[in-house]
Scaffold this motif. Structure first.
Motif, mmCIF file in Angstrom:
data_model
loop_
_atom_site.group_PDB
_atom_site.id
_atom_site.type_symbol
_atom_site.label_atom_id
_atom_site.label_comp_id
_atom_site.label_asym_id
_atom_site.label_seq_id
_atom_site.Cartn_x
_atom_site.Cartn_y
_atom_site.Cartn_z
ATOM 1 N N MET A 1 52.196 16.359 35.646
ATOM 2 C CA MET A 1 52.811 17.653 36.442
ATOM 3 C C MET A 1 53.644 17.311 37.487
ATOM 4 S SD MET A 1 50.385 20.791 36.100
ATOM 5 C CE MET A 1 50.791 21.989 34.957
ATOM 6 N N THR A 2 54.767 17.615 37.727
ATOM 7 C CA THR A 2 55.354 17.243 38.910
ATOM 8 C C THR A 2 54.791 17.958 40.267
ATOM 9 O OG1 THR A 2 57.070 19.058 38.800
ATOM 10 C CG2 THR A 2 57.539 16.842 37.653
ATOM 11 N N ASN A 3 54.886 17.561 41.304
ATOM 12 C CA ASN A 3 54.525 18.096 42.616
ATOM 13 C C ASN A 3 55.105 19.416 42.785
ATOM 14 O OD1 ASN A 3 53.264 15.823 43.265
ATOM 15 N ND2 ASN A 3 54.473 14.995 44.596
ATOM 16 N N ILE A 4 56.270 20.010 42.335
ATOM 17 C CA ILE A 4 56.892 21.169 42.513
ATOM 18 C C ILE A 4 56.264 22.175 41.602
ATOM 19 C CG2 ILE A 4 58.941 22.643 42.423
ATOM 20 C CD1 ILE A 4 60.578 20.195 43.131
ATOM 21 N N ARG A 5 56.028 21.747 40.406
ATOM 22 C CA ARG A 5 55.363 22.545 39.278
ATOM 23 C C ARG A 5 53.769 22.897 39.797
ATOM 24 N NH1 ARG A 5 55.054 21.924 32.805
ATOM 25 N NH2 ARG A 5 53.966 23.719 32.627
ATOM 26 N N MET A 6 53.133 21.906 40.459
ATOM 27 C CA MET A 6 51.769 22.038 40.838
ATOM 28 C C MET A 6 51.807 22.985 42.258
ATOM 29 S SD MET A 6 49.372 20.563 39.352
ATOM 30 C CE MET A 6 48.040 20.628 40.608
ATOM 31 N N LEU A 7 52.660 22.969 42.998
ATOM 32 C CA LEU A 7 52.835 23.754 44.164
ATOM 33 C C LEU A 7 53.132 25.218 43.707
ATOM 34 C CD1 LEU A 7 54.860 21.801 46.724
ATOM 35 C CD2 LEU A 7 52.374 22.426 46.930
ATOM 36 N N SER A 8 53.860 25.561 42.666
ATOM 37 C CA SER A 8 53.947 26.733 42.106
ATOM 38 C C SER A 8 52.840 27.258 41.560
ATOM 39 C CB SER A 8 55.358 26.832 41.147
ATOM 40 O OG SER A 8 55.092 26.119 39.888
ATOM 41 N N LEU A 9 51.996 26.589 40.810
ATOM 42 C CA LEU A 9 50.730 27.100 40.228
ATOM 43 C C LEU A 9 49.813 27.382 41.358
ATOM 44 C CD1 LEU A 9 50.207 24.415 37.158
ATOM 45 C CD2 LEU A 9 50.879 27.036 37.161
ATOM 46 N N ILE A 10 49.724 26.770 42.298
ATOM 47 C CA ILE A 10 48.763 26.915 43.553
ATOM 48 C C ILE A 10 49.255 28.425 43.831
ATOM 49 C CG2 ILE A 10 48.168 26.254 45.758
ATOM 50 C CD1 ILE A 10 48.500 23.649 44.894
ATOM 51 N N GLY A 11 50.529 28.662 44.067
ATOM 52 C CA GLY A 11 51.069 29.917 44.714
ATOM 53 C C GLY A 11 50.497 31.098 43.804
ATOM 54 N N ILE A 12 50.859 31.116 42.393
ATOM 55 C CA ILE A 12 50.432 31.789 41.542
ATOM 56 C C ILE A 12 48.877 32.167 41.408
ATOM 57 C CG2 ILE A 12 50.344 32.382 39.100
ATOM 58 C CD1 ILE A 12 53.039 30.883 38.733
ATOM 59 N N TYR A 13 48.081 31.111 41.505
ATOM 60 C CA TYR A 13 46.642 31.070 41.537
ATOM 61 C C TYR A 13 46.302 32.009 42.879
ATOM 62 C CZ TYR A 13 46.257 28.412 37.423
ATOM 63 O OH TYR A 13 46.150 28.163 35.928
ATOM 64 N N LEU A 14 46.856 31.676 43.935
ATOM 65 C CA LEU A 14 46.569 32.248 45.265
ATOM 66 C C LEU A 14 46.903 33.909 45.119
ATOM 67 C CD1 LEU A 14 45.524 32.001 48.031
ATOM 68 C CD2 LEU A 14 47.747 31.458 48.835
ATOM 69 N N VAL A 15 47.949 34.107 44.599
ATOM 70 C CA VAL A 15 48.002 35.714 44.349
ATOM 71 C C VAL A 15 47.361 36.289 43.469
ATOM 72 C CG1 VAL A 15 50.088 37.301 43.589
ATOM 73 C CG2 VAL A 15 50.714 35.368 45.025
ATOM 74 N N ILE A 16 46.677 35.799 42.353
ATOM 75 C CA ILE A 16 45.866 36.211 41.460
ATOM 76 C C ILE A 16 44.537 36.180 42.175
ATOM 77 C CG2 ILE A 16 44.417 35.718 39.335
ATOM 78 C CD1 ILE A 16 47.160 34.438 38.309
ATOM 79 N N PHE A 17 44.002 35.534 43.021
ATOM 80 C CA PHE A 17 42.749 35.198 43.835
ATOM 81 C C PHE A 17 43.028 36.562 44.583
ATOM 82 C CE2 PHE A 17 40.610 34.318 47.472
ATOM 83 C CZ PHE A 17 39.228 34.124 47.048
ATOM 84 N N ILE A 18 44.040 36.661 45.529
ATOM 85 C CA ILE A 18 44.007 37.722 46.392
ATOM 86 C C ILE A 18 43.986 39.358 45.665
ATOM 87 C CG2 ILE A 18 45.361 39.083 48.115
ATOM 88 C CD1 ILE A 18 46.112 35.861 48.911
ATOM 89 N N ASP A 19 44.641 39.322 44.393
ATOM 90 C CA ASP A 19 44.591 40.498 43.743
ATOM 91 C C ASP A 19 43.181 40.900 43.311
ATOM 92 O OD1 ASP A 19 45.944 42.729 42.568
ATOM 93 O OD2 ASP A 19 45.600 41.565 40.467
ATOM 94 N N ASN A 20 42.434 39.891 42.768
ATOM 95 C CA ASN A 20 41.106 39.974 42.527
ATOM 96 C C ASN A 20 40.198 40.346 43.401
ATOM 97 O OD1 ASN A 20 41.546 39.952 39.432
ATOM 98 N ND2 ASN A 20 41.573 37.719 39.385
ATOM 99 N N LEU A 21 40.428 39.795 44.603
ATOM 100 C CA LEU A 21 39.517 40.059 45.801
ATOM 101 C C LEU A 21 39.145 41.676 46.197
ATOM 102 C CD1 LEU A 21 38.044 38.210 47.855
ATOM 103 C CD2 LEU A 21 40.138 38.635 49.328
ATOM 104 N N SER A 22 40.542 42.418 45.709
ATOM 105 C CA SER A 22 40.111 43.923 46.023
ATOM 106 C C SER A 22 39.327 44.315 45.286
ATOM 107 C CB SER A 22 41.552 44.587 45.821
ATOM 108 O OG SER A 22 41.941 44.454 44.598
ATOM 109 N N ALA A 23 38.983 44.080 43.897
ATOM 110 C CA ALA A 23 37.997 44.528 43.121
ATOM 111 C C ALA A 23 36.791 43.937 43.497
ATOM 112 C CB ALA A 23 38.507 44.537 41.629
#
Length: 78
Positions: free
Chosen positions: A1-23
Motif C-alpha cells: 500500500m502506498t502512503n497516501i492510501r494508508m493515510l486515507s484509511l487512517i482518516g476513515i478509521y478515525l471517523v468510524i471510531f468517533i462515530d462509534n464512540l457516541s454509542a
C-alpha cells in the motif's frame, strides 16, 4: 500500500471510531440511570418497567441517530 492510501484509511478509521464512540458512551451511562433506585432517574417502578424504559431509551437513541445523520451531513457540507 502506498502512503497516501494508508493515510486515507487512517482518516476513515478515525471517523468510524468517533462515530462509534457516541454509542459506546451512552450505553454504560444509561444503565445506572435506569436501574439504580437511589441515584437513578426512576425512583419507583418494577424491574420490568425499568428494563422497558432502558430499551425505549436505547431505541430512541438509535432512531435519532438514524434520522439525524442526513441532517448533520447536509449541515456539514455547508
Amino acid at each position: 500500500m502506498t502512503n497516501i492510501r494508508m493515510l486515507s484509511l487512517i482518516g476513515i478509521y478515525l471517523v468510524i471510531f468517533i462515530d462509534n464512540l457516541s454509542a459506546s458512551l451512552i450505553i454504560p451511562m444509561l444503565t445506572p440511570i435506569t436501574h439504580d433506585t437511589a441515584a437513578g432517574l426512576i425512583g419507583e417502578g418494577t424491574e420490568g418497567f425499568r428494563n422497558s424504559f432502558y430499551g425505549v431509551a436505547l431505541g430512541a437513541f438509535s432512531i435519532a441517530m438514524f434520522f439525524d445523520a442526513p441532517l448533520l451531513d447536509a449541515l456539514s457540507d455547508g
